[in-house]
Design an enzyme around this catalytic site. Structure first.
Site, PDB file in Angstrom:
ATOM      1  CD  GLU A 290      19.989  -0.268 -16.392  1.00  0.00           C
ATOM      2  OE1 GLU A 290      19.689  -1.558 -16.164  1.00  0.00           O
ATOM      3  OE2 GLU A 290      21.024   0.168 -16.038  1.00  0.00           O
TER       4      GLU A 290
ATOM      5  CD  GLU B 136      16.865  -7.711 -16.742  1.00  0.00           C
ATOM      6  OE1 GLU B 136      16.882  -6.407 -17.045  1.00  0.00           O
ATOM      7  OE2 GLU B 136      17.637  -8.574 -17.523  1.00  0.00           O
TER       8      GLU B 136
END
Length: 704
Positions: A485, A509
């Protein structure tokens, strides 16, 4: 030919007639690219970029808007200009190659306002054979000591309606699927409110960078930035009518300006990679070359490695990050309500250590080891929740680290900050010191959620400084950072080579928990020519159990098994995860062999072929062994490719272990069909291979 020359002359005459005659020009070392800089009659700065006498970037204006000050728009004069050439070869301490040629010609233009304040602004262009970088410099001066920038007005005016590969100009995340449209058809609004993504903010019809464009005549462009330090990240606002981009800086809800800087300072480089084909985009070193040399010195304490870890099992819901503790009087307490699904246990981590030690895998990542996971999502006040030194009761840090050391395996630390920046700042020294105590040299950091303090965004100036300062501090403790992130990669790994990798894209993911079907087969064939141009990617490849029906029947990985193996070569990172569960690798020893053999640190990289969004083939030479490895992937369309092995060493025979799609392989219908073959090859070999829909090819080549 005479007609074309006459047309060029007419165009040049027209341009000069509109401007004040002070135009400056600089060419690339091979004279294939040139930049013209000038001022309009009212003193407005502009630039034009040419490739082989064809306009690539048409007249594009430059400037700034400020809070409580007159904009840098026009009324400038050129007070000085200079050119120089530069040519060096520097070495990457780790990377896609060992030797990097940094060869450019530079134009520096010093501007000054004609008004009473006479404020100054310098603009510097570096012109390479494969692109251009330019930045603004605010020198120390009277009457201008602090800049409150509300917008940077850098234009990129294009000359055709390019085929464009883009994700929306999101101020918080890069985890979007790529769209492929004409430049005139870009509409970022269709990407808003994605059901599987966190907080997003898209104020304009804008795109994130890198954004890659393909022209009708085969020219390839990619727009990005380099050396992003103490400044807001740049998105590009799209004018679909004028076919242009304009810089659109990431802001904050807490200030009316987007960047605050004390003079002197300079902006990041605005970069345009310009090549005649897709492979040369990947071969370009423009981004890293525009960064300053290594400031850390010897970083041999960091070892590029493959790693396994407690991670994928949580995305499959086999185990959990949290233990089941409760907050009692401000302290995380084991009240006897543990749910029994916790993944980061001493026993489980030892199992990964044993597997890694046995299979030439250097590290083990442990997520969910520390207290706080019970209430990190959905809580507005996450400050103080995570403790980066206190393990859960079922994870014995001393025992695990001693066991890993005995087995010759490194433990990779994990810090999920939950975007609670003040908590992480306060604990960084203690957390890094703990790592140093146990001999841990790499950390995966995470910043999931809305940024705290409220009103800040992941890609604004506040968070740019958070990410970079965390990494710079980590270097003092001999810790390398793999950020998730994150802010975008901009080549800072050259200056701070402990910045080893990052996420910054829609990762593996999403195949496990996305409600939209996961990442399509074309995804990484686009990523290789977009996101990967910015720097190393921690994508977590190597999923063998493609369907994972025992965990999530509605989800799967949308590639073949051979495609997953190829990613270890196609996607570059000095840390590459073998992301699947131990039992799935142990059940498939033949494909596991490629993961055991493949390198992570390279002396040479050759991009053999490829087209953006379709396919790509890359070969890399391992530094320590001089073995070569090759990876090729394709989108949802099957194809036959020819591999020319002329990159191999002279007078040498190689044993080639080939991992390829079976004849009936298909990313959805038959993803596990894979064939194995061992043959001898030399640099004179040329072989054809079939890539199935969503398929791939992986080859290890060892000298006989």
């Amino acid at each position: 030919m005479k007609g074309r020359f006459l047309l060029i002359v007419i165009c040049v005459i027209f341009i000069f007639s509109c401007h004040d005659g002070q135009n400056k020009e600089v060419f690339s070392p091979k004279n294939n690219l040139s930049v013209e800089f000038g001022l309009t009659k009212n003193g407005q700065p502009f630039y034009i970029i040419w490739k082989d006498f064809e306009t690539v970037i048409d007249t594009s204006y430059l400037g700034f808007d400020f809070e409580n000050a007159t904009s840098f728009l026009d009324n400038f004069e050129i007070v000085n200009s200079s050119t120089k050439n530069f040519n060096e070869t520097w070495q990457m301490p780790w990377g896609e190659q060992l030797d990097v040629v940094n060869n450019y010609n530079e134009l520096r233009v010093e501007l000054q306002e004609k008004s009473d304040l006479k404020r100054k602004l310098n603009i510097v262009f570096k012109v390479y054979n494969d692109g251009v970088g330019f930045r603004y410099e605010f020198p120390k001066q009277d009457n201008f000591s602090e800049a409150f920038i509300t917008e940077e007005n850098t234009q990129f005016n294009l000359t055709e309606d390019y085929k464009t590969f883009w994700i929306p100009g999101d101020w918080d995340i890069y985890e979007h699927l790529y769209s492929t449209t004409k430049l005139s058809e870009i509409d970022a609004s269709v990407k808003r409110n994605h059901p599987s993504l966190g907080q997003t903010y898209i104020p304009e019809n804008a795109v994130n960078t890198p954004v890659t464009l393909v022209g009708k005549n085969g020219i390839h462009l990619s727009f990005h930035e380099a050396a992003l330090l103490d400044y807001a990240g740049m998105t590009l606002k799209v004018d679909t009518d004028k076919l242009s981009f304009k810089s659109n800086l990431v802001g904050s809800r807490n200030t009316t300006y987007k960047v605050k800087r004390t003079l002197p300072f300079h902006t990041p480089w605005r970069t345009i990679q310009i090549t005649e084909n897709a492979p040369d985009l990947i071969q370009s070193n423009l981004i890293v070359n525009l960064n300053e040399p290594n400031k850390l010195g010897d970083v041999s304490w960091f070892t590029p490695m493959k790693y396994t870890g407690v991670w994928w099992e949580m995305h499959l819901d086999k185990s959990s990050w949290d233990y089941g503790m409760e907050m009692v009087d401000g302290v995380w307490t084991d009240t006897g309500k543990a749910h029994g699904k916790h993944g980061a246990t001493t026993e489980n981590v030892k199992r990964f250590i044993d597997f890694s030690a046995k299979n030439n895998i250097g590290g083990v990542l442990v997520e969910g080891w520390n207290t706080g996971w019970e209430r990190w999502i959905g809580f507005e006040n996450r400050e103080g929740v995570f403790d980066f030194v206190t393990p859960y009761p079922d994870y014995n840090l001393d025992e695990v680290t001693a066991y890993a050391k005995e087995k010759g395996v490194q433990i990779i630390m994990h810090h999920e900050t939950s975007a609670a920046t003040e908590t992480y700042e306060k604990q960084q020294d203690t957390a890094y010191a703990l790592m140093q105590k146990y001999g841990m040299h790499a950390v995966k950091s995470g910043y999931v959620g809305k940024i705290l303090p409220k009103g800040e965004y992941h890609h604004g100036q506040y968070m740019v400084n958070q990410y970079n300062n965390a990494a710079i501090k980590a270097a003092k403790y001999q810790v390398a950072v793999n950020a998730h992130e994150p802010i975008k990669a901009t080549g800072l790994r050259r200056t701070y080579p402990n910045i080893i990798s990052r996420e910054g894209l829609r990762g593996q993911e999403f195949n496990a928990w996305s409600s939209d079907g996961g990442n399509p087969p074309e995804h990484l064939s686009i990523v290789a020519f977009t996101r990967m141009l910015a720097g190393p990617i921690d994508y977590t490849p190597g999923i063998f159990n493609i369907k994972f029906d025992e965990f999530k029947k509605e989800n799967q990985v949308n590639t073949t098994l051979a495609h997953q193996l190829a990613l270890y070569v196609v996607l570059y990172s000095p840390v590459q995860m073998a992301a699947d569960l131990v039992e799935h690798y142990e059940a498939n020893p033949k494909p596991l062999q490629f993961i055991k053999d493949v390198g992570v640190d390279w002396s040479e990289t050759k991009v053999l072929n490829g087209e953006v969004g379709e396919f790509v083939t890359i070969a890399r030479k391992e530094r320590t062994t001089e073995n070569w490895f090759l990876g090729s992937i394709t989108d949802e369309i099957s194809r036959e490719i020819e591999v020319d092995f002329s990159f191999l060493d002279e007078n040498t025979t190689y044993e080639a272990k080939i991992y390829k799609d079976g004849k009936a392989a298909h990313w959805d219908k038959n993803p596990l069909e894979i064939e194995f073959e061992t043959i001898e090859i030399t640099k004179n070999s040329k072989l054809k291979f079939y890539l199935a829909e969503g398929g791939g090819l992986a080859i290890s080549m060892k000298k006989n």
